[in-house]
Design an enzyme around this catalytic site. Structure first.
Site, PDB file in Angstrom:
ATOM      1  N   ASP A   1       3.806  -5.321   2.107  1.00 53.92           N
ATOM      2  CA  ASP A   1       3.662  -6.421   1.141  1.00 53.92           C
ATOM      3  C   ASP A   1       2.895  -7.578   1.765  1.00 53.92           C
ATOM      4  O   ASP A   1       2.859  -7.733   2.982  1.00 53.92           O
ATOM      5  CB  ASP A   1       5.016  -7.047   0.779  1.00 53.92           C
ATOM      6  CG  ASP A   1       6.044  -6.044   0.379  1.00 53.92           C
ATOM      7  OD1 ASP A   1       5.667  -5.000  -0.112  1.00 53.92           O
ATOM      8  OD2 ASP A   1       7.230  -6.372   0.574  1.00 53.92           O
TER       9      ASP A   1
HETATM   10  N1  URA Z   1       9.619  -2.505   2.390  1.00 52.36           N
HETATM   11  C1  URA Z   1       9.344  -3.675   1.809  1.00 52.36           C
HETATM   12  O1  URA Z   1      10.170  -4.225   1.067  1.00 52.36           O
HETATM   13  N2  URA Z   1       8.152  -4.242   2.050  1.00 52.36           N
HETATM   14  C2  URA Z   1       7.227  -3.688   2.850  1.00 52.36           C
HETATM   15  O2  URA Z   1       6.153  -4.261   3.041  1.00 52.36           O
HETATM   16  C3  URA Z   1       7.529  -2.468   3.451  1.00 52.36           C
HETATM   17  C4  URA Z   1       8.743  -1.885   3.198  1.00 52.36           C
END
Ligand code: URA
Length: 247
Positions: A104
């Site tokens: 993310d």
């Molecule tokens: N899980 C998440 O919530 N975000 C990420 O970027 C990777 C795994």
């Protein structure tokens, strides 16, 4: 053997149309002789472009320390992306350089990038169960029942039909834990903690298979050999210099 205009365009030097000028200007040689035309075929090892060997003619595999604030999408409308960190020429390659799975915008840490679609498939396929380790801080103290909840293989995330695969939780401080996953669902770590009554405040990926970030600073990358992973996503002898611990 590859056509010279294709070679130049696929490696991001110029468009196929521009390749004609590059060749006419004498910037491309084959076995030391000026290239004769765009349709000339040559092995990349015999080619020099402005006197240099072609840039990663067999493909790229990079280990990036993804900084916070950048998205993994190629779509500029989604905001500044990780590809802006790479040299211009790599951004123009075809096949495109893409991330192996995503982190993310608000997650930092270890992200692999490649132009090898087979590798993307191999390392993201749940079949291979490549472990990924995340370090999370949360808004409330962690309690021991969360370990069995995540490990059970029965945790159902909102809106999903299949439960999460068993995951290992290692509580390292009252509000900090390491979570090891073998799959990569959308916002999985945040949603798992949310199912456990916690909100993730910070999230950082420290490991992918046998690979660790080491001392790599945010925004930096290092190159990995293309054969760093075997068919099941495990480490190979070729990756010995980059593997820190066995998976
Ligand atoms: N899980 C998440 O919530 N975000 C990420 O970027 C990777 C795994």
């Amino acid at each position: 053997m590859r056509r010279l205009d294709q070679l130049l365009a696929n490696l991001g030097y110029c468009t196929r149309r521009e390749a004609r000028d590059w060749i006419d200007d004498g910037r491309v040689t084959v076995q030391g002789q000026p290239a004769t035309g765009v349709a000339q075929k040559a092995a990349p090892a015999d080619v020099r472009i402005d006197g240099e060997p072609p840039d990663h003619p067999d493909g790229l595999l990079l280990l990036l320390h993804k900084p916070l604030g950048l998205v993994c999408s190629h779509d500029e409308r989604e905001g500044p992306n990780i590809y802006s960190l790479l040299p211009e020429r790599w951004r123009r390659r075809n096949p495109v350089v893409t991330s192996i799975g995503r982190l993310d915008k608000d997650t930092s840490g270890l992200l692999l990038l490649t132009d090898q679609s087979l590798l993307v498939h191999r390392l993201t396929s749940p079949k291979h169960k490549v472990p990924k380790v995340y370090r999370a801080t949360v808004d409330r103290d962690l309690t021991p029942e969360l370990g069995p909840l995540f490990a059970a293989g029965t945790l159902l995330l909102e809106g999903e039909k299949d439960p999460c695969a068993p995951a290992i939780l290692n509580i390292v401080a009252p509000r900090e834990a390491e979570l090891t996953l073998t799959e990569g669902r959308y916002h999985q770590v945040r949603r798992m903690f949310s199912a456990g009554g916690r909100t993730v405040l910070t999230l950082h990926r420290t490991r992918f298979g046998a690979l660790e970030l080491g001392a790599l600073a945010p925004g930096q990358w290092r190159e990995l050999p293309l054969d760093a992973f075997d068919r099941d996503g495990g480490p190979t002898a070729g990756s010995a210099d980059v593997v820190v611990r066995p998976a």
